[in-house]
Structures are given as C-alpha cells and as structure tokens.
Design a protein around this motif. Sequence first.
Motif, PDB file in Angstrom:
ATOM      1  N   ARG A 276       0.822  -1.206   0.000  1.00 56.24           N
ATOM      2  CA  ARG A 276       0.000   0.000   0.000  1.00 56.24           C
ATOM      3  C   ARG A 276       0.861   1.264   0.000  1.00 56.24           C
ATOM      4  O   ARG A 276       0.395   2.321  -0.425  1.00 56.24           O
ATOM      5  N   LYS A 277       2.087   1.160   0.454  1.00 54.70           N
ATOM      6  CA  LYS A 277       2.996   2.307   0.464  1.00 54.70           C
ATOM      7  C   LYS A 277       3.804   2.420  -0.819  1.00 54.70           C
ATOM      8  O   LYS A 277       4.525   3.405  -1.007  1.00 54.70           O
ATOM      9  N   ASP A 278       3.708   1.422  -1.679  1.00 54.23           N
ATOM     10  CA  ASP A 278       4.481   1.391  -2.925  1.00 54.23           C
ATOM     11  C   ASP A 278       3.791   2.269  -3.970  1.00 54.23           C
ATOM     12  O   ASP A 278       2.766   1.883  -4.534  1.00 54.23           O
ATOM     13  N   GLU A 279       4.346   3.418  -4.249  1.00 54.42           N
ATOM     14  CA  GLU A 279       3.737   4.345  -5.192  1.00 54.42           C
ATOM     15  C   GLU A 279       4.036   4.002  -6.644  1.00 54.42           C
ATOM     16  O   GLU A 279       3.547   4.659  -7.559  1.00 54.42           O
ATOM     17  N   GLY A 280       4.826   2.953  -6.863  1.00 53.75           N
ATOM     18  CA  GLY A 280       5.182   2.582  -8.224  1.00 53.75           C
ATOM     19  C   GLY A 280       4.311   1.514  -8.845  1.00 53.75           C
ATOM     20  O   GLY A 280       4.458   1.213 -10.032  1.00 53.75           O
ATOM     21  N   ARG A 281       3.389   0.934  -8.062  1.00 52.28           N
ATOM     22  CA  ARG A 281       2.498  -0.111  -8.581  1.00 52.28           C
ATOM     23  C   ARG A 281       1.078   0.152  -8.119  1.00 52.28           C
ATOM     24  O   ARG A 281       0.841   0.531  -6.969  1.00 52.28           O
ATOM     25  N   THR A 282       0.124  -0.107  -8.999  1.00 52.36           N
ATOM     26  CA  THR A 282      -1.285  -0.044  -8.618  1.00 52.36           C
ATOM     27  C   THR A 282      -1.636  -1.290  -7.821  1.00 52.36           C
ATOM     28  O   THR A 282      -1.165  -2.390  -8.124  1.00 52.36           O
ATOM     29  N   LEU A 283      -2.470  -1.116  -6.805  1.00 52.50           N
ATOM     30  CA  LEU A 283      -2.879  -2.221  -5.957  1.00 52.50           C
ATOM     31  C   LEU A 283      -4.398  -2.251  -5.851  1.00 52.50           C
ATOM     32  O   LEU A 283      -5.033  -1.244  -5.539  1.00 52.50           O
ATOM     33  N   TYR A 284      -4.971  -3.415  -6.111  1.00 55.91           N
ATOM     34  CA  TYR A 284      -6.408  -3.633  -5.896  1.00 55.91           C
ATOM     35  C   TYR A 284      -6.563  -4.618  -4.745  1.00 55.91           C
ATOM     36  O   TYR A 284      -5.991  -5.720  -4.775  1.00 55.91           O
ATOM     37  N   VAL A 285      -7.317  -4.227  -3.734  1.00 53.78           N
ATOM     38  CA  VAL A 285      -7.608  -5.098  -2.603  1.00 53.78           C
ATOM     39  C   VAL A 285      -9.105  -5.392  -2.657  1.00 53.78           C
ATOM     40  O   VAL A 285      -9.934  -4.510  -2.407  1.00 53.78           O
ATOM     41  N   GLY A 297     -17.657  -7.390   8.468  1.00 50.34           N
ATOM     42  CA  GLY A 297     -16.282  -7.118   8.855  1.00 50.34           C
ATOM     43  C   GLY A 297     -15.315  -7.398   7.730  1.00 50.34           C
ATOM     44  O   GLY A 297     -15.296  -8.514   7.200  1.00 50.34           O
ATOM     45  N   HIS A 298     -14.527  -6.388   7.337  1.00 50.54           N
ATOM     46  CA  HIS A 298     -13.585  -6.567   6.240  1.00 50.54           C
ATOM     47  C   HIS A 298     -12.299  -5.785   6.503  1.00 50.54           C
ATOM     48  O   HIS A 298     -12.255  -4.920   7.378  1.00 50.54           O
ATOM     49  N   VAL A 299     -11.280  -6.097   5.746  1.00 50.06           N
ATOM     50  CA  VAL A 299     -10.007  -5.392   5.838  1.00 50.06           C
ATOM     51  C   VAL A 299     -10.225  -3.938   5.427  1.00 50.06           C
ATOM     52  O   VAL A 299     -10.799  -3.680   4.358  1.00 50.06           O
ATOM     53  N   PRO A 300      -9.809  -2.977   6.243  1.00 51.89           N
ATOM     54  CA  PRO A 300     -10.008  -1.571   5.877  1.00 51.89           C
ATOM     55  C   PRO A 300      -9.444  -1.262   4.491  1.00 51.89           C
ATOM     56  O   PRO A 300      -8.329  -1.661   4.152  1.00 51.89           O
ATOM     57  N   GLU A 355      -7.811 -13.127   5.810  1.00 55.40           N
ATOM     58  CA  GLU A 355      -8.112 -12.274   6.953  1.00 55.40           C
ATOM     59  C   GLU A 355      -9.554 -11.789   6.840  1.00 55.40           C
ATOM     60  O   GLU A 355     -10.058 -11.564   5.738  1.00 55.40           O
ATOM     61  N   LYS A 356     -10.205 -11.616   7.963  1.00 56.46           N
ATOM     62  CA  LYS A 356     -11.581 -11.144   7.964  1.00 56.46           C
ATOM     63  C   LYS A 356     -11.646  -9.627   8.013  1.00 56.46           C
ATOM     64  O   LYS A 356     -12.390  -8.996   7.274  1.00 56.46           O
ATOM     65  N   GLY A 357     -10.907  -9.004   8.916  1.00 54.59           N
ATOM     66  CA  GLY A 357     -10.906  -7.548   9.024  1.00 54.59           C
ATOM     67  C   GLY A 357     -11.929  -7.034  10.010  1.00 54.59           C
ATOM     68  O   GLY A 357     -12.882  -7.731  10.384  1.00 54.59           O
ATOM     69  N   THR A 358     -11.754  -5.803  10.427  1.00 53.16           N
ATOM     70  CA  THR A 358     -12.581  -5.225  11.490  1.00 53.16           C
ATOM     71  C   THR A 358     -13.449  -4.056  11.040  1.00 53.16           C
ATOM     72  O   THR A 358     -14.300  -3.601  11.794  1.00 53.16           O
ATOM     73  N   GLU A 359     -13.244  -3.559   9.819  1.00 58.06           N
ATOM     74  CA  GLU A 359     -14.068  -2.449   9.337  1.00 58.06           C
ATOM     75  C   GLU A 359     -15.436  -2.994   8.941  1.00 58.06           C
ATOM     76  O   GLU A 359     -15.529  -3.975   8.213  1.00 58.06           O
TER      77      GLU A 359
END
Length: 536
Positions: A276-285, A297-300, A355-359
């Motif tokens: 998520r901190k890598d500004e050189g690649r697009t990330l889809y979560v 409940g999901h990963v923020p 992971e389930k996540g808390t959001e």
Amino acid sequence: MSNLVSPLVSPDDLRGMIGDGGELAIVDVREELVFSQSHLLLARSVPLSRFELKFRAMVPRRATRIVLCDDNDGLAARAAAVLFRNGYTDVSILGGGIAACGAAGFELFSGVYVPSKAFGEYVEHTDGTPNIAAPELEQLMRKGADLVVLDSRPFDEYSRVSIPTSTNVPGAELVLRAREIAPSAETTIVVNCAGRTRSIIGAQSLINAGLPNKVMALRNGTMGWSLAGFTPDSGKDRRAPQVSDKTLDWASQAARRVAESCGVRRIDRATLDAWRKDEGRTLYVLDVRDPAEYEAGHVPGALSAPGGQLVQATDQYIGAFGARIVLVDDLEVRAAMTGSWLRQMGYADVFVLTEKGTETGYPAPPMLDAHMPREAAIDCAGLHDLLARNAATVADLAMSRDYLSGHIPGAWFAIRTRLDRAFRKIPQNGTIVLTSEDGVFASLAVSETTALTDRPVRYLSGGNAAWRAAGYPFSTEVKMADEAVDQWRKPYERSSNTKAMMQEYLDWEVDLLPRIKRDGSLQFERFRPQLPTAVR
C-alpha cells in the motif's frame, strides 16, 4: 489545460502500449449503451456522466498510464481535465476516437464484460467442460434422478428467475459449499447461470477442485431453459447450508492446490501494508466473500467484489493492467478459486490474504474531488413548494432504469453529459432543479447547467431518495428529454420479443472466442491442476 497536457496517441501507439508490459488503463468515457455498441476489447467503461464516482476505484494510482477513449467528440478532453485537477499525471487521449482504431485494424466489440465472457468460451473449448441441455435436465428431473442444480449467480438474480429445485450458490462459493449440498459422490451436479459464462466457470471450478461427482454446466442457463419452452421459477430463496468443518477442510485443501498450480500466492498483512505504500504499482484489494460477510467485517480499504462476479465482470473492478491484485477471504477457498481464474485470464500478480478484518458496513466509494455548490441546494419541502406553484422544472439525472421505475412528478429524464440536447427539448419554467438518485451527480451538474440556461439552477439535496423518504409522491409518467443511452440492457429488458433477444445474446457469446483471437491483444492461459488420487 487538457489540450496542453493531454497528448494524442494514435492506434499504433496504443497497440505498442498494450504490448509493452507496463501498467495501462484504457478508459472509455462514452455512455454505457454507446460503449456496448462498439468498443476496444481492453477498454473499461467509465461514462463521463458518472466519472467522479466511478473512476477512483477503477484507477486508484494517480501515476498510472491512462488512455481515454471517446467518439472524437470532446468527452475524453473533458475527462482529462477532471483527472488533472485530481492529480493524475500520465493522461493521454486516443486520437480519432474509437473509429480510428477500427480503421487501423483493431477488432471492435459489442456488448459488455467481453473479456470475461470470451474467457468462459475459452474454458469450455479448452477443457471440454461437460454440459447438459435444458430438455435433458428436465427429463432427469421428472424421472427423479439423483441430482442437484446450483445457481451460481448473486442472490438477487437467482430470486428474480431460477431453475426449478435449484439452490443459490454464487460462483466463488461453489467449491466451498457444493460438497455440503451433495455429500454423495453419486449425486449429479448441474451448475447454471442466466446464460453461459458463470455456468461454465462454476462447473469447471468443481471439476478442477477434484469433486468426484459428475458435474455439468446447464447449456445456456435460465435463458436456455426458457427457450426450450420450460417455465422458470421466480421469488425463490433456497440458499446453501452452513459449511461443516469436514467440508471446509476438503474445500481448503482443494482450492489451495488449484491456486498453487496457477501461480496464486499467499501473503500476510505486513506484505499488504508494504504494498500500500508502494507508489510505483497499482494495488487492488478486493474482498471476494459474500456481501453480507463483507458488511459484517472486512479489511479496511478493501472493496467488495464477490468472486463469481469478479470473474464474470472483471472489467468492472480492475481498471489497470499490470497491477497487483490481492483477494481477501478469511476462509481462503473463495479467494483461491477466484485467483486461479484471474491468473488464467492474464493477470500476472494475484495474491490471497486470509483475513476477515474489522471495518464494518459499506464505506462510501472512493470519489474524485469535485466542486459541489452547497449554496445551490434545495430541500424537498422547498422543491415541493415550487412545484405546487408551477415555479420549477425538474431534470432527473438518475440512471434511466431508476427513472422509469419512478420519479418526482413532472421530472424529465436527462443525461448529465448531454444536457445541451436535453434542454433543447425541456420547456423551462421557473427554477431549474436537478435531481439524481442521491443528489450527488445533480450537484456536480449545476455549473454545467448554469452555462446552458438563463434560469436559476438548484439541485435537490439528497436527491430522489430524500424525496421518497420524506413521503412525497413518485410518478411513472415518462418524459424523456434524451435517449436512454446511459445503460446497456439485459436481453429480457430490451424488447417484448424476449426469446429472440435471448437467442441473439447467446449467439453473441459463442461468437466471442474467434473474435478475441483475431484481435490478439488479450492472451488467456490454461493451467491444469493435478487432481488428487483420492478425494474422499
């Protein structure tokens, strides 16, 4: 500004971009129906009328290389101006529009979700996925054969129309839940959808996972059932049961084996945080579980993308080729199976996070910054008063399907990017009040509308939802100031001759694979998982 910083790219330039391996988002900004009539295979539909809401999720990284497409009519330049204001830095426009690509030898496609639809045909052709015709299935049902029918669509589609006796098991859930529904290896399993793609992918998922049952796709789905003269069910709510520990253990092992054979890798939360901190690649979560699980409940930051729909309509979720894709599922099975199909569709970097996540809940979709002139807002009581005095003209910018189902009395249907033609037809009286589903798009169109009329312009705060919630009446009297080009219609929505439309759609699906091959810009790859020697 856009003319200075938005270079034109030629069809040959675009062809080179597609083949160079770098990140690329090809974005078509025409209305959805226009897009569906003729478009590039790899283009994503993000209509300018809804651009601010849809684009950010589709192309989240602001340094992504972007090519905007239109009919050489200026829409792409308008979209580029919005992107530059929002910090996007590598934005080009396809010179000459879509027609120029056709003239340069690109294959142009009709319909929507074309890459996914063609992939389904590829899988059936490559693997020889078994199928069964509706008359044969109906005969087996009448004989009381040991079989189950699993409907691989989202619940709302299943509830609208379904095969008699079928159980709703959305696509990514099949490997997780099928064994619970059919515990005997002697039970035949038939997987259906509305047409072909999700039937094929669903059936082949079970086969790839090593389920020992005889598994078949229902040829042409519920459309094929209707075309064969059989009556489908409606309003059913039969869902899969909870999964036992034994079934989960089998499904986890099976899905992991399939995913690993396709090159899908598992990651941990620390890796996700680093990416998520890598500004050189697009990330889809993307959270591929059932929407109810996502809401609980999901990963923020993860977006809800149920796995079966993600494979069915990948171009609605993933805008940039060459990006990293992380699929989230606390049980792993849904993500592993979904990832296996994405890898075969040509997405190289696909990963699973268990992971389930808390959001909780559904966060507001990421939206481009836009000017919302709050001083121009009017509330429902204010609009009701104006209408009672015949002192307002209402232009409804909601999607045409929503408008046709009910709207503020006297409202005219219009499309935000085509307001100039709409206002040539709408008789303007008093204050112009814009509305939409929730008022957001109406607010964005205030300045554009102000430039087209000398009348005062307002927008309805909260839009049609607020009007309905306040208890004011809705009308079905239709006043169309424009054609309903904002939405592609499903076969059963297009004409009173529903069966002819269904057959035309099914023929279109079957014809996609040779056209994909002629185009050459998308390469599918088939991985063949090694089946276990014993599955039970």
